[in-house]
Design an enzyme around this catalytic site. Structure first.
Site, PDB file in Angstrom:
ATOM      1  CB  SER A 124      35.782 -81.604  52.824  1.00  0.00           C
ATOM      2  OG  SER A 124      34.966 -80.579  52.297  1.00  0.00           O
ATOM      3  CG  HIS A 125      37.241 -77.324  53.261  1.00  0.00           C
ATOM      4  ND1 HIS A 125      36.300 -78.152  53.827  1.00  0.00           N
ATOM      5  CD2 HIS A 125      37.638 -76.498  54.241  1.00  0.00           C
ATOM      6  CE1 HIS A 125      36.149 -77.831  55.107  1.00  0.00           C
ATOM      7  NE2 HIS A 125      36.951 -76.826  55.386  1.00  0.00           N
ATOM      8  CG  ASP A 155      35.068 -78.687  48.346  1.00  0.00           C
ATOM      9  OD1 ASP A 155      34.446 -79.067  47.333  1.00  0.00           O
ATOM     10  OD2 ASP A 155      34.820 -79.111  49.493  1.00  0.00           O
ATOM     11  CG  ASP A 204      34.279 -83.188  48.977  1.00  0.00           C
ATOM     12  OD1 ASP A 204      34.522 -81.974  49.046  1.00  0.00           O
ATOM     13  OD2 ASP A 204      33.402 -83.742  49.680  1.00  0.00           O
ATOM     14  CG  ASP A 215      31.184 -81.023  49.474  1.00  0.00           C
ATOM     15  OD1 ASP A 215      32.218 -80.334  49.334  1.00  0.00           O
ATOM     16  OD2 ASP A 215      30.860 -81.550  50.557  1.00  0.00           O
ATOM     17  NE  ARG A 216      32.990 -77.377  52.401  1.00  0.00           N
ATOM     18  CZ  ARG A 216      33.123 -76.951  53.647  1.00  0.00           C
ATOM     19  NH1 ARG A 216      33.402 -75.677  53.881  1.00  0.00           N
ATOM     20  NH2 ARG A 216      32.995 -77.776  54.660  1.00  0.00           N
ATOM     21  CE  LYS A 250      29.371 -79.035  52.109  1.00  0.00           C
ATOM     22  NZ  LYS A 250      28.934 -79.765  53.312  1.00  0.00           N
TER      23      LYS A 250
END
Length: 629
Positions: free
Chosen positions: A124-125, A299, A301, A303-304, A423
């Site tokens: 992720s982030h 981010d 991937d 999703d944010r 998300k």
């Protein structure tokens, strides 16, 4: 067509292979240990029903971080060894997390095949690189993260695994689109490499009015900037914003995906998205260059998301509330309303004995508990059903699968809708561009544009403002974080002691009148998530919320009625080492004359209470947070 054999490989269990909602995240050096990744993948296959494995179609891709290419080859071989029929891989191994969800839900192979699940390779982030983080998670046939029942089985399997099955396949070229076929004792096995963006772009075009957004982005008065932070969003940015919507390519920042994210931290906030923040006029140094009207970041991937206006930051909590408030007018997907599940009622009319059937839709929105109450107010005003869930996108997914949630969000820069079960950062950006396009449809030819700041301030004037901030203390010693949280738990046994501490810090803060433990009963499957929070209820309806997703307790101080102020302490479980303590602070202000204050000034008394009550510096040694959002 090359023939392959399958053979079992002896292995031994590893400690600590317990996946959470965000999957399994560790340092790259941990994943590169012999059989470490192999154990987790085989344990996942063993946790699934046979029909979800043998003869199945799986997606294997991720955000392109370091070790992804090696991991994809390992997973392909184990998939073949376990009887999987075909594996779909995004070109160059790239698929954003929301795109994976879309592919599972929407993509149909030339032979009619559909995916039943996916291995997503992302942390992720978190940073990437040889000395940084790697991660893996499994998503189910609905496109959402594996539920707790599956992740618990995976974990139990990792503790007892003795062997994994693998095929003696050569590495597959994942740089070129096409199908590579192999033959085994159980039949044919295919690896299909496909365009990473096509399915996702098609879905976005079915949701949004691209023609309307294109008119906005090509208007000389409107300027735009998008920062992918060298994450996988870059694989979609040029296709969507430039080729489909007509934005200038110069409006894209850091949109070439890199294994190490360019040495940066791919977390879209005011601290790490430095270049975008500076360009938008929010940096520490003043620039004579006029900032763009709209800016956004993603981010690792994708999703944010972070939404910015000219010299203006939009909190994630405000963002989801504003999207929900404007969705019906601005986004075609919601033109019939924020549709929820259809409800039927039958009325028997006598004496004629005929039936009248009533059909209506339950419109619903949802947020995670640490997120501000801004969405609650919108739901109340628009007569929408509202759900407050624990942290974890799986709770939103359950509601969506039952038709009980259209739009949802969380404070950690996550926003989404029921189009997928993750998300979706680019979806949020397109939602905001849709709102701007709608508000400016009469202004593009002449007149002053309605800005991001205008939209937010008008929202506050209508619904009130939720002053909100988040303090992140990253890489805190895990033992110190555990002691801090244990101390906060112990405090609940004596409200008089809590009130003495609070009044000693700020005498103008209300007293605590009740404390209990929060738990969430899922309205769909009836499952109960216990120990979700120790709640401290204040006399004026305020709340404090202590939440821990690393250790086996979670703490909350929450309101009895509508929240006027609240604090949240949370240990984040998204890192790979140490602990991240997150402190959330909110104060609601309905008076329009008082909604224009600086957030940090407005919240300063509550910050003092939160830090003093938790003894943050005493336990962690930190005099200041790593990130303030």
């Amino acid at each position: 067509m090359a023939f392959f054999n399958v053979s079992p490989v002896e292995t031994t269990p590893f400690d600590g292979q317990k996946p959470g909602t965000s999957g399994l995240r560790k340092k790259v050096k941990v994943f590169k240990q012999p059989n470490y990744l192999e154990n987790f993948v085989q344990s996942t296959f063993n946790a699934l029903t046979p029909q979800k494995v043998r003869g199945a179609t799986l997606v294997v891709s991720g955000d392109g971080r370091y070790f992804s290419k090696d991991a994809i080859q390992i997973i392909i071989k184990i998939a073949a060894g376990n009887g999987v029929r075909r594996v779909w891989v995004g070109q160059n191994g790239l698929l954003s997390t929301p795109a994976v969800s879309a592919v599972i839900r929407e993509r149909v192979g030339v032979d009619g095949s559909r995916a039943t699940g996916a291995f997503i390779l992302t942390a992720s982030h978190n940073p990437g690189g040889p000395n940084e983080d790697f991660g893996i998670k499994y998503n189910m046939e609905n496109g959402g993260p594996a539920p707790e029942g599956i992740t618990d089985k995976i974990y139990e399997n990792t503790k007892t695994i003795k062997e994994y099955l693998t095929a003696d396949l050569p590495d597959v070229d994942i740089t070129a689109i096409g199908v590579t076929s192999f033959s085994g004792h159980d039949g044919q096995f295919d690896v299909e490499v496909f365009d990473s963006a096509s399915d996702y772009v098609k879905l976005m075009k079915s949701i949004f009015d691209f023609e309307s957004i294109q008119k906005l982005l090509t208007c000389p008065k409107f300027t735009f900037c998008y920062d992918a932070l060298h994450g996988v969003a870059g694989a979609y940015a040029k296709r969507i914003f430039v080729e489909e919507l007509g934005a200038q390519e110069s409006s894209l920042l850091n949109c070439v995906p890199k294994e190490d994210f360019g040495g940066g931290h791919p977390d879209p906030n005011l601290t790490y998205a430095k270049e975008l923040v500076s360009r938008m006029g929010l940096g520490k140094s003043n620039s004579e260059v006029e900032p763009p009207e709209f800016g956004a970041a993603a981010d690792g991937d994708a999703d944010r998301n972070m939404i910015l206006g000219k010299r203006f930051f939009v909190t994630p909590s405000d963002s989801v509330a504003i999207i929900a408030a404007n969705a019906v007018e601005a986004i075609p997907y919601f033109s019939a309303g924020l549709q929820g599940v259809a409800r039927f009622y039958t009325l028997l009319c006598l004496p004629s004995l005929f039936f009248v059937i009533f059909l209506y839709n339950v419109s619903a929105v949802s947020r995670s508990m640490p997120t501000s109450s801004g969405l609650d107010v919108v739901a109340k005003n628009l007569n929408l059903k509202f759900f407050e869930v624990p942290t974890g996108w799986k709770f939103f997914g359950n509601l969506m699968d039952a038709g009980l949630c259209s739009i949802c969000g969380e404070e950690s820069f996550g926003t989404g809708s029921d189009h997928i079960r993750e998300k979706d950062g680019i979806w949020a950006v397109l939602a905001w561009l849709s709102i701007l396009a709608y508000k400016n449809k009469k202004n593009l030819g002449g007149g002053e544009l309605v800005s991001v700041e205008d939209i937010v301030r008008n929202h506050w004037a209508t619904y009130g403002r939720h002053y909100y901030t988040r303090y992140d203390y990253e890489n805190v010693d895990a033992g110190a974080a555990k002691e801090l949280m244990a101390y906060l738990v112990k405090l609940q046994s004596s409200l008089s002691e809590v009130n003495e501490i609070v009044s000693g810090i700020r005498s103008d803060v209300s007293k605590v009148v009740h404390a209990d433990e929060f738990e969430y009963k899922d309205p769909i499957d009836g499952s109960i998530s216990k120990h979700q929070g120790i709640r401290y209820l204040f006399e004026d309806g305020s709340r404090l919320f202590y939440y821990d997703s690393v250790y086996p307790w979670q703490f909350a101080l929450q309101m009895l009625a509508f929240s006027l102020l609240y604090l949240v302490f949370r240990l984040s479980g998204t890192g790979s080492e140490g602990a991240t303590i997150r402190l959330y602070i909110e104060q609601y202000e309905k008076d329009p004359s008082k909604t224009g204050r600086d957030s940090q000034d407005a919240l300063a008394p509550l910050v003092a209470v939160a830090l003093g009550l938790s003894k943050m510096q005493e336990f962690t040694g930190r005099s200041a947070p790593t990130v303030i959002t």
